[in-house]
Design an enzyme around this catalytic site. Sequence first.
Site, PDB file in Angstrom:
ATOM      1  N   ARG A  32       2.539  -2.863  -6.876  1.00 29.99           N
ATOM      2  CA  ARG A  32       1.680  -2.004  -6.054  1.00 29.99           C
ATOM      3  C   ARG A  32       1.421  -2.619  -4.682  1.00 29.99           C
ATOM      4  O   ARG A  32       1.625  -1.984  -3.651  1.00 29.99           O
ATOM      5  CB  ARG A  32       0.339  -1.785  -6.771  1.00 29.99           C
ATOM      6  CG  ARG A  32       0.419  -0.832  -7.933  1.00 29.99           C
ATOM      7  CD  ARG A  32      -0.901  -0.810  -8.671  1.00 29.99           C
ATOM      8  NE  ARG A  32      -1.113  -2.089  -9.339  1.00 29.99           N
ATOM      9  CZ  ARG A  32      -0.970  -2.285 -10.647  1.00 29.99           C
ATOM     10  NH1 ARG A  32      -0.669  -1.293 -11.421  1.00 29.99           N
ATOM     11  NH2 ARG A  32      -1.149  -3.479 -11.179  1.00 29.99           N
ATOM     12  N   ASP A  55      12.211  -9.310  -6.951  1.00 29.10           N
ATOM     13  CA  ASP A  55      11.478  -8.857  -8.127  1.00 29.10           C
ATOM     14  C   ASP A  55      12.508  -8.470  -9.190  1.00 29.10           C
ATOM     15  O   ASP A  55      13.120  -7.414  -9.108  1.00 29.10           O
ATOM     16  CB  ASP A  55      10.595  -7.640  -7.780  1.00 29.10           C
ATOM     17  CG  ASP A  55       9.640  -7.276  -8.916  1.00 29.10           C
ATOM     18  OD1 ASP A  55      10.018  -7.453 -10.092  1.00 29.10           O
ATOM     19  OD2 ASP A  55       8.514  -6.825  -8.622  1.00 29.10           O
ATOM     20  N   ALA A  77      -2.228 -13.470  -3.834  1.00 27.42           N
ATOM     21  CA  ALA A  77      -1.989 -13.063  -5.231  1.00 27.42           C
ATOM     22  C   ALA A  77      -2.815 -13.945  -6.171  1.00 27.42           C
ATOM     23  O   ALA A  77      -3.957 -13.602  -6.504  1.00 27.42           O
ATOM     24  CB  ALA A  77      -0.505 -13.139  -5.559  1.00 27.42           C
ATOM     25  N   ARG A  78      -2.270 -15.095  -6.540  1.00 28.54           N
ATOM     26  CA  ARG A  78      -2.991 -16.006  -7.412  1.00 28.54           C
ATOM     27  C   ARG A  78      -2.713 -17.447  -7.008  1.00 28.54           C
ATOM     28  O   ARG A  78      -1.573 -17.789  -6.663  1.00 28.54           O
ATOM     29  CB  ARG A  78      -2.561 -15.818  -8.887  1.00 28.54           C
ATOM     30  CG  ARG A  78      -3.259 -14.660  -9.569  1.00 28.54           C
ATOM     31  CD  ARG A  78      -4.760 -14.954  -9.740  1.00 28.54           C
ATOM     32  NE  ARG A  78      -5.484 -13.852 -10.317  1.00 28.54           N
ATOM     33  CZ  ARG A  78      -6.085 -12.873  -9.625  1.00 28.54           C
ATOM     34  NH1 ARG A  78      -6.009 -12.855  -8.309  1.00 28.54           N
ATOM     35  NH2 ARG A  78      -6.761 -11.928 -10.246  1.00 28.54           N
ATOM     36  N   ASP A 119      -5.665 -16.898   0.324  1.00 31.79           N
ATOM     37  CA  ASP A 119      -6.901 -16.246  -0.133  1.00 31.79           C
ATOM     38  C   ASP A 119      -7.295 -16.692  -1.540  1.00 31.79           C
ATOM     39  O   ASP A 119      -8.427 -16.493  -1.951  1.00 31.79           O
ATOM     40  CB  ASP A 119      -6.675 -14.723  -0.125  1.00 31.79           C
ATOM     41  CG  ASP A 119      -7.913 -13.937  -0.535  1.00 31.79           C
ATOM     42  OD1 ASP A 119      -8.997 -14.224   0.017  1.00 31.79           O
ATOM     43  OD2 ASP A 119      -7.815 -13.050  -1.408  1.00 31.79           O
ATOM     44  N   GLU A 121     -11.061 -22.235  -8.254  1.00 28.93           N
ATOM     45  CA  GLU A 121     -12.019 -21.459  -7.458  1.00 28.93           C
ATOM     46  C   GLU A 121     -13.410 -21.636  -8.062  1.00 28.93           C
ATOM     47  O   GLU A 121     -13.520 -21.605  -9.302  1.00 28.93           O
ATOM     48  CB  GLU A 121     -11.624 -19.980  -7.446  1.00 28.93           C
ATOM     49  CG  GLU A 121     -10.303 -19.764  -6.706  1.00 28.93           C
ATOM     50  CD  GLU A 121      -9.906 -18.299  -6.588  1.00 28.93           C
ATOM     51  OE1 GLU A 121     -10.687 -17.425  -7.008  1.00 28.93           O
ATOM     52  OE2 GLU A 121      -8.818 -18.036  -6.057  1.00 28.93           O
ATOM     53  N   HIS A 143     -11.082 -15.801  -1.605  1.00 33.75           N
ATOM     54  CA  HIS A 143     -10.689 -14.741  -2.544  1.00 33.75           C
ATOM     55  C   HIS A 143     -11.332 -13.392  -2.139  1.00 33.75           C
ATOM     56  O   HIS A 143     -12.093 -12.786  -2.891  1.00 33.75           O
ATOM     57  CB  HIS A 143     -11.081 -15.114  -3.980  1.00 33.75           C
ATOM     58  CG  HIS A 143     -10.262 -14.392  -5.013  1.00 33.75           C
ATOM     59  ND1 HIS A 143      -9.897 -14.961  -6.211  1.00 33.75           N
ATOM     60  CD2 HIS A 143      -9.733 -13.144  -5.039  1.00 33.75           C
ATOM     61  CE1 HIS A 143      -9.194 -14.093  -6.925  1.00 33.75           C
ATOM     62  NE2 HIS A 143      -9.077 -12.969  -6.231  1.00 33.75           N
ATOM     63  N   ALA A 203      -9.883  -8.295  -2.448  1.00 28.17           N
ATOM     64  CA  ALA A 203     -10.385  -7.011  -2.965  1.00 28.17           C
ATOM     65  C   ALA A 203     -11.766  -6.688  -2.418  1.00 28.17           C
ATOM     66  O   ALA A 203     -12.382  -5.712  -2.839  1.00 28.17           O
ATOM     67  CB  ALA A 203     -10.444  -7.081  -4.485  1.00 28.17           C
TER      68      ALA A 203
END
Length: 528
Positions: free
Chosen positions: A148, A168, A228-229, A253, A258, A277, A280
């Site tokens: 997405r 991907d 992402a992570r 980010d 964390e 982070h 979102a």
Amino acid sequence: MKILVADPVSEAGVALLRQEHKVDVKLKLPAEELIRLIPAYGALVVRSETKVTKAVIEAADCLKVIGRAGVGVDNIDVEAATRRGIIVLNAPEGNTVAATEHTLAMMLALARNIPQAHHSLAQGEWQRGKFTGVEVRGKTLGILGLGRIGTGVARRGAAMEMRILAYDPFISEEQAKTLGIELTELEEILAQADFLTLHLPLTAETRQLLNAEAFQKVKPGIRIVNCARGGIIDEAALARAIEAGQVAGAAIDVFETEPVRPDNPLLKLDRVVLTPHLGASTAEAQIGVAVDVAEGILLALRDEPVLTAVNIAPVPGHVLKVIKPYLDVAEKMGCLAIHLADGRLTEVEVEYNGEISEVETRMLTTAVLKGIFNPILQEPVNYVNAPGVAKARGIRAREVKSKEPANFANLITVRVRTDKGRHLVAGTLFGKEEGRIVMIDGYRVDVAPQGWLLLGPHTDKPGMIGKVGTILGEYDINIAGMQVGRTETAGTNIMAVAVEADVPTPVMLKLKALEGILGIKLVNFNAG
Ligand code: NAD
Ligand code: MLT
């Protein structure tokens, strides 16, 4: 049912949950405190701060669902939850645009040194030469993970006239082509990208995907963005690659730990842009994910199918529309079949006839298994763990499909095999949603699967129903409905007697002892 909200989520979602359940909001709970509190809750809502470990899941007594207000579920032990039949669901769409836009903001801030320039200006400096940046137009943007967010970034990158390369392995060349994106291998991207952005989940495979070895292979002067992570990049190796000049800069980010530890080497570098982070963190996304997760939790607590469950095989909306009206009758058929069965269950076959055979029916078969296991097992069996329970017990579950209508537009037939024999239950829908059992072990019936049902095959002679009715009357057990089905071969009938209460054992023994009764069973359709 009580719901625990353990991380900050928008009030819009909490209010939705409160319409049906009691909600406690308890933030920043230490791990031991969460373990102590969790037995009282039927649902848990988290973002990424709270770690839902195996210990938390094992301490839960009545937890049915864990809702993640966001995408990544790497802070939840999904495997442990699945084993205990706990649904894990997320809110995959609500923050896609926010994370996509944050990625673009980070890439441009990195290209134009915006945070560094702001900081310098705020210090009273006016340094125009020091912060000369680079343009993104004409540069190659490498995207790892074309889901997405990766797709959204690709579209926006293309609009800024960047050349897009993506890696991907789980999407097809055709799919990428329709998006106008070139798919290639990871090493190719590392070698060619001027900007590299990550949009992968954190998995065993992606952990430390960008490590010291990968930084040796990148195009010198590459700029890296990670929204992402954290664990996907080896932060110490990235810091070294930036210091060595191999990597021109990074915009990050998300972090391995964390909140970020004070000794994180990235904190000391000038050529990085860091955010805590925030991918979102837009007003729109926070409302979006909170409402999405609340809706999923309410469905799960009502035992309705949840499209966003990550530990149930996903069912597309158009398929769910077809199968949803049959879920209840399928489960009741499983319940009836297990009551009929004597001996050790070895196989369950579910046959689908008619139009229903044309869609994916795995969820219906799972409903049958749920109906089979719930009356006989202590542990709650649901859409999450039913297939695993069958497998763990060595019970083969299979589907058979036929477009032949078999007297009904749609018919589901459940066949159970035990070491002592076989039994069959067939069911369908009357109208749009009225479930009906239409055949039991070769006897034609028309039974609404609700409440308690006494099933008594008997010899076809006058007075049998009267005898059963008399015994039930003696014990004050009200009859709600009665059916007699004829077998295809003459000589025996089956009576299906719907009763308004449980039938105690002494009454069952008396019924069994009646002359002409060939066996009697009590099915409790409420035991789901
Ligand atoms: P998605 O599931 O739509 O896309 C992930 C893509 O990664 C899929 O297309 C998948 O095929 C691909 N992929 C999986 N394993 C791979 C591998 N080993 N190599 C290459 N590709 C692989 O997810 P999404 O919604 O686009 O989210 C992407 C990431 O962004 C997730 O890690 C999510 O947790 C994170 N996220 C972060 C924030 C934030 O606040 N920073 C916000 C939302 C999402
Ligand atoms: C996510 O996976 O959705 C993000 O990391 C956002 C968040 O945790 O809030």
